[in-house]
Design an enzyme around this catalytic site. Structure first.
Site, mmCIF file in Angstrom:
data_model
loop_
_atom_site.group_PDB
_atom_site.id
_atom_site.type_symbol
_atom_site.label_atom_id
_atom_site.label_comp_id
_atom_site.label_asym_id
_atom_site.label_seq_id
_atom_site.Cartn_x
_atom_site.Cartn_y
_atom_site.Cartn_z
ATOM 1 N N GLU A 159 -74.479 -107.060 75.977
ATOM 2 C CA GLU A 159 -73.999 -108.021 76.968
ATOM 3 C C GLU A 159 -75.113 -108.619 77.826
ATOM 4 O O GLU A 159 -74.962 -109.719 78.348
ATOM 5 C CB GLU A 159 -72.957 -107.371 77.878
ATOM 6 C CG GLU A 159 -71.643 -107.064 77.187
ATOM 7 C CD GLU A 159 -70.501 -106.885 78.172
ATOM 8 O OE1 GLU A 159 -70.767 -106.732 79.381
ATOM 9 O OE2 GLU A 159 -69.335 -106.921 77.732
ATOM 10 N N ALA A 191 -70.189 -104.001 80.705
ATOM 11 C CA ALA A 191 -69.196 -102.949 80.488
ATOM 12 C C ALA A 191 -68.614 -103.096 79.092
ATOM 13 O O ALA A 191 -68.731 -104.141 78.454
ATOM 14 C CB ALA A 191 -68.085 -103.029 81.538
ATOM 15 N N GLU A 200 -73.656 -101.227 75.101
ATOM 16 C CA GLU A 200 -73.041 -102.340 75.814
ATOM 17 C C GLU A 200 -74.062 -103.106 76.659
ATOM 18 O O GLU A 200 -74.005 -104.332 76.752
ATOM 19 C CB GLU A 200 -71.912 -101.830 76.708
ATOM 20 C CG GLU A 200 -70.702 -101.307 75.952
ATOM 21 C CD GLU A 200 -69.958 -102.390 75.176
ATOM 22 O OE1 GLU A 200 -70.187 -103.593 75.448
ATOM 23 O OE2 GLU A 200 -69.154 -102.043 74.303
ATOM 24 N N ARG A 217 -62.116 -114.339 82.928
ATOM 25 C CA ARG A 217 -61.072 -113.353 82.712
ATOM 26 C C ARG A 217 -59.725 -114.052 82.744
ATOM 27 O O ARG A 217 -59.272 -114.511 83.788
ATOM 28 C CB ARG A 217 -61.148 -112.257 83.781
ATOM 29 C CG ARG A 217 -62.403 -111.399 83.681
ATOM 30 C CD ARG A 217 -62.494 -110.681 82.357
ATOM 31 N NE ARG A 217 -63.601 -109.730 82.294
ATOM 32 C CZ ARG A 217 -63.903 -109.026 81.220
ATOM 33 N NH1 ARG A 217 -63.194 -109.176 80.097
ATOM 34 N NH2 ARG A 217 -64.926 -108.188 81.237
ATOM 35 N N GLU A 248 -67.439 -113.807 75.860
ATOM 36 C CA GLU A 248 -68.801 -113.309 76.060
ATOM 37 C C GLU A 248 -69.861 -114.361 75.768
ATOM 38 O O GLU A 248 -70.984 -114.268 76.273
ATOM 39 C CB GLU A 248 -69.043 -112.074 75.196
ATOM 40 C CG GLU A 248 -68.259 -110.852 75.646
ATOM 41 C CD GLU A 248 -68.592 -109.621 74.840
ATOM 42 O OE1 GLU A 248 -69.338 -109.760 73.840
ATOM 43 O OE2 GLU A 248 -68.131 -108.526 75.190
#
Length: 226
Positions: free
Chosen positions: A108, A87, A104, A75, A156
């Protein structure tokens, strides 16, 4: 001491008189809005700026051994690799909330779930953002076939997945080793819900009036001129 609380503690809708609203920055994902409003009819005008956010869903996937699925992702604003839960934004027009969560989870984490419940509803930073987040508990886990898996890009692409016993995840939150608000809230809520065998949880299609799409307008409603 404060006044006694006879009714159950519950947040409530509280529309105020909106005098002016303007988008001062338009971004790729969210905008910044400046609004002027009054707390009451005789009050002085107050101006606030906040992020206008489409809302999001997050998923605490739990297997039959009561392990929860955590993912580690970079992040940039905090310059950290954080342990989080799957998320994503609610940025597909008209998409059902639970359907968005299932999408999602598959994209993910490469898994699906057959059983869904609402775990918690949150505003992640209500002093600076309109983001409403719904967290689901997903059970009955199965793998997405390799030839159907989503190709992850950018941050990701670095996602690392780990199945962690629920109690270990609780300890990580309480010891300050997990900082993601959605992950922390989900893990602690799941630990509390475990006491009832998860029977206290709401169904996946439970109403979510706090999400702006249920108002027909953004949070404070249409502009009302003096």
């Amino acid at each position: 001491m404060g006044a006694s609380q006879d009714a159950p503690v519950s947040d409530r809708q509280s529309p105020r008189r909106l005098l002016e609203s303007a988008t001062v920055f338009t971004g790729k994902i969210w905008d910044v809005v400046r609004e002027t409003f009054r707390l009451d009819e005789d009050g002085e005008p107050i101006t606030r700026e906040y992020i206008r956010h489409p809302g999001a869903v997050a998923i605490l996937a739990m297997d039959e051994q009561e392990r929860v699925l955590l993912l580690r992702q970079y992040r940039h604003p905090v310059r950290m690799d954080l342990w989080e839960i799957p998320a994503g934004l609610l940025d597909v027009d008209g998409e059902d909330f639970a359907a968005g969560a299932a999408r999602e989870l598959a994209e993910e984490a490469d898994v699906t779930a057959s059983t869904w419940h609402v775990l918690s509803d949150l505003f992640l930073s209500p002093g600076s953002s309109s983001e409403a987040l719904r967290i689901y508990l997903a059970q009955g886990i199965a793998d997405v076939p390799h030839d159907q898996r989503h190709t992850r890009t950018h941050e990701e692409a670095e996602i690392e997945l780990a199945w962690v016993p629920l109690q270990d995840a609780v300890e990580a939150v309480l010891e300050g080793r997990i900082h993601s608000p959605s992950a922390a809230a989900a893990v602690l809520a799941a630990s509390a819900a475990k006491l009832s065998g998860y029977r206290s949880l709401r169904p996946a299609d439970a109403p979510w009036p706090e999400h702006h799409s249920q108002h027909g307008t953004w949070p404070l409603g249409p502009v009302l001129q003096d």
